[in-house]
Enzyme design. Structure first.
Site, mmCIF file in Angstrom:
data_model
loop_
_atom_site.group_PDB
_atom_site.id
_atom_site.type_symbol
_atom_site.label_atom_id
_atom_site.label_comp_id
_atom_site.label_asym_id
_atom_site.label_seq_id
_atom_site.Cartn_x
_atom_site.Cartn_y
_atom_site.Cartn_z
ATOM 1 N N HIS A 7 -1.073 14.633 -21.260
ATOM 2 C CA HIS A 7 -1.551 14.318 -22.604
ATOM 3 C C HIS A 7 -1.861 12.836 -22.737
ATOM 4 C CE1 HIS A 7 2.834 13.492 -23.027
ATOM 5 N NE2 HIS A 7 2.400 12.484 -23.758
ATOM 6 N N GLU A 56 -1.284 13.950 -28.041
ATOM 7 C CA GLU A 56 0.006 13.824 -28.721
ATOM 8 C C GLU A 56 -0.165 12.872 -29.904
ATOM 9 O OE1 GLU A 56 4.255 11.563 -28.030
ATOM 10 O OE2 GLU A 56 3.118 12.188 -26.275
ATOM 11 N N HIS A 75 -10.337 5.100 -25.417
ATOM 12 C CA HIS A 75 -10.723 6.239 -26.241
ATOM 13 C C HIS A 75 -10.537 7.542 -25.471
ATOM 14 C CE1 HIS A 75 -14.369 5.183 -23.950
ATOM 15 N NE2 HIS A 75 -14.594 6.497 -23.939
ATOM 16 N N GLU A 117 -15.143 9.893 -27.843
ATOM 17 C CA GLU A 117 -16.495 10.022 -27.323
ATOM 18 C C GLU A 117 -16.867 11.494 -27.199
ATOM 19 O OE1 GLU A 117 -19.128 8.464 -23.494
ATOM 20 O OE2 GLU A 117 -16.959 8.163 -23.527
#
Length: 124
Positions: A7, A56, A75, A117
């Site tokens: 994650h 998360e 990002h 993105e």
């Protein structure tokens, strides 16, 4: 030795608002939730039914000021199978924060200002 992604974490100020955004903008849903025994934090893992990677969302009880995201160069990125429909949808949501037509990608911003993105699936 073999590693695999689990994650990425984003700290958020308003957990409910963030959960709603990730559900609406990206079709994610809550996979699991963890509470600190002393109530100081809540972790919510968001995912979908076709990837194992999760986002998360961490809410900290004592945090009241916005997070410093610096230049926002870090990002998440998501592939999408219908980029034109996704762009129209995100434009209607008002969450597109940057577009790069030359690369064929654009970015959306979550409620805390984190950028995500959006990449057409055929762009790899």
């Amino acid at each position: 030795m073999k590693f695999s992604f689990a994650h990425n974490n984003y700290n958020v100020l308003d957990l409910d608002k963030s959960i709603h955004f990730y559900e609406e903008a990206l079709g994610l849903h809550e996979v699991k939730r963890k509470y600190a025994a002393d109530g100081s934090f809540i972790l919510v893992f968001m995912g979908n039914d076709h990837d194992s990677h999760q986002v998360e969302l961490t809410w900290l009880r004592d945090r009241t000021e916005p997070y410093n995201l610096g230049d926002n160069e870090i990002h998440l990125a998501f592939h999408v199978d219908d980029a034109e429909a996704a762009h129209r949808y995100h434009a209607a949501m008002g969450c597109i924060c940057y577009e790069n037509p030359g690369m064929g990608v654009y970015f959306i911003a979550d409620p805390d200002g984190y950028w995500i993105e959006i990449i057409p699936a055929n762009r790899g």
